[in-house]
Design a protein around this motif. Structure first.
Motif, PDB file in Angstrom:
ATOM      1  N   GLY A 185       2.935  -3.509 -11.263  1.00 38.49           N
ATOM      2  CA  GLY A 185       3.062  -4.925 -11.621  1.00 38.49           C
ATOM      3  C   GLY A 185       2.095  -5.824 -10.903  1.00 38.49           C
ATOM      4  N   VAL A 186       0.867  -5.356 -10.708  1.00 38.87           N
ATOM      5  CA  VAL A 186      -0.160  -6.161 -10.047  1.00 38.87           C
ATOM      6  C   VAL A 186      -1.389  -6.229 -10.939  1.00 38.87           C
ATOM      7  CG1 VAL A 186       0.633  -5.631  -7.713  1.00 38.87           C
ATOM      8  CG2 VAL A 186      -1.066  -4.160  -8.796  1.00 38.87           C
ATOM      9  N   GLU A 238       0.818  -1.213   0.000  1.00 36.48           N
ATOM     10  CA  GLU A 238       0.000   0.000   0.000  1.00 36.48           C
ATOM     11  C   GLU A 238       0.852   1.263   0.000  1.00 36.48           C
ATOM     12  OE1 GLU A 238      -3.222  -0.030   2.808  1.00 36.48           O
ATOM     13  OE2 GLU A 238      -3.655  -2.131   2.371  1.00 36.48           O
ATOM     14  N   GLY A 239       2.052   1.173   0.551  1.00 41.29           N
ATOM     15  CA  GLY A 239       2.966   2.315   0.521  1.00 41.29           C
ATOM     16  C   GLY A 239       3.367   2.659  -0.907  1.00 41.29           C
ATOM     17  N   ASP A 240       3.633   1.617  -1.722  1.00 41.81           N
ATOM     18  CA  ASP A 240       3.973   1.839  -3.126  1.00 41.81           C
ATOM     19  C   ASP A 240       2.804   2.467  -3.874  1.00 41.81           C
ATOM     20  OD1 ASP A 240       6.443   0.730  -2.659  1.00 41.81           O
ATOM     21  OD2 ASP A 240       5.955  -1.210  -3.575  1.00 41.81           O
ATOM     22  N   LEU A 241       1.607   2.001  -3.583  1.00 42.31           N
ATOM     23  CA  LEU A 241       0.414   2.563  -4.224  1.00 42.31           C
ATOM     24  C   LEU A 241       0.246   4.029  -3.847  1.00 42.31           C
ATOM     25  CD1 LEU A 241      -2.195   2.348  -5.866  1.00 42.31           C
ATOM     26  CD2 LEU A 241      -3.315   1.442  -3.812  1.00 42.31           C
ATOM     27  N   GLN A 242       0.406   4.328  -2.554  1.00 40.45           N
ATOM     28  CA  GLN A 242       0.251   5.714  -2.104  1.00 40.45           C
ATOM     29  C   GLN A 242       1.311   6.604  -2.737  1.00 40.45           C
ATOM     30  OE1 GLN A 242      -2.368   6.913  -0.156  1.00 40.45           O
ATOM     31  NE2 GLN A 242      -1.519   8.772  -1.055  1.00 40.45           N
ATOM     32  N   THR A 243       2.543   6.125  -2.834  1.00 34.58           N
ATOM     33  CA  THR A 243       3.617   6.895  -3.462  1.00 34.58           C
ATOM     34  C   THR A 243       3.274   7.196  -4.919  1.00 34.58           C
ATOM     35  OG1 THR A 243       5.253   5.911  -1.995  1.00 34.58           O
ATOM     36  CG2 THR A 243       6.080   6.914  -4.037  1.00 34.58           C
TER      37      THR A 243
END
Length: 103
Positions: free
Chosen positions: A97-98, A74-79
């Motif tokens: 990549g999901v 979720e951190g990657d998504l928020q970034t």
């Protein structure tokens, strides 16, 4: 132990135990279902795991396979959203990549 649900890993440990005792897959499935409840594990599942054990594969951890939900940080998504708030779901799935369903 009311309300306790056995985990997949615990099933695999039990299956390995019954395999080491030279039970066949059907008997192992029955033994588990006798204790945990009817339909808890299918004979076909025990056959699959016994095949792994017979081939020398004793890894009991979950393995990724098709159809399994992708884990999303979720951190990657928020970034990614902080950098480009108007990103579409399609763009985010490609960048991270999901699967689309995961985002």
């Amino acid at each position: 132990m009311t309300g306790y649900e056995i985990t997949s890993f615990e099933f695999r440990v039990l299956l390995r135990h019954y395999w080491r005792k030279n039970l066949n897959a059907k008997a192992a499935a029955k033994a588990i279902c006798d204790v945990e409840g009817e339909g808890t594990v299918a004979s076909r599942t025990t056959q699959k795991w016994f095949k792994h054990f017979n081939e020398g594969d004793f890894d009991l951890e979950d393995r990724p396979h098709s159809g399994r939900p992708t884990v999303l940080d979720e951190g990657d998504l928020q970034t990614a959203l902080d950098v480009e708030p108007s990103s579409s779901t399609r763009e985010l799935t490609e960048e991270l990549g999901v699967a689309n369903k995961t985002v």
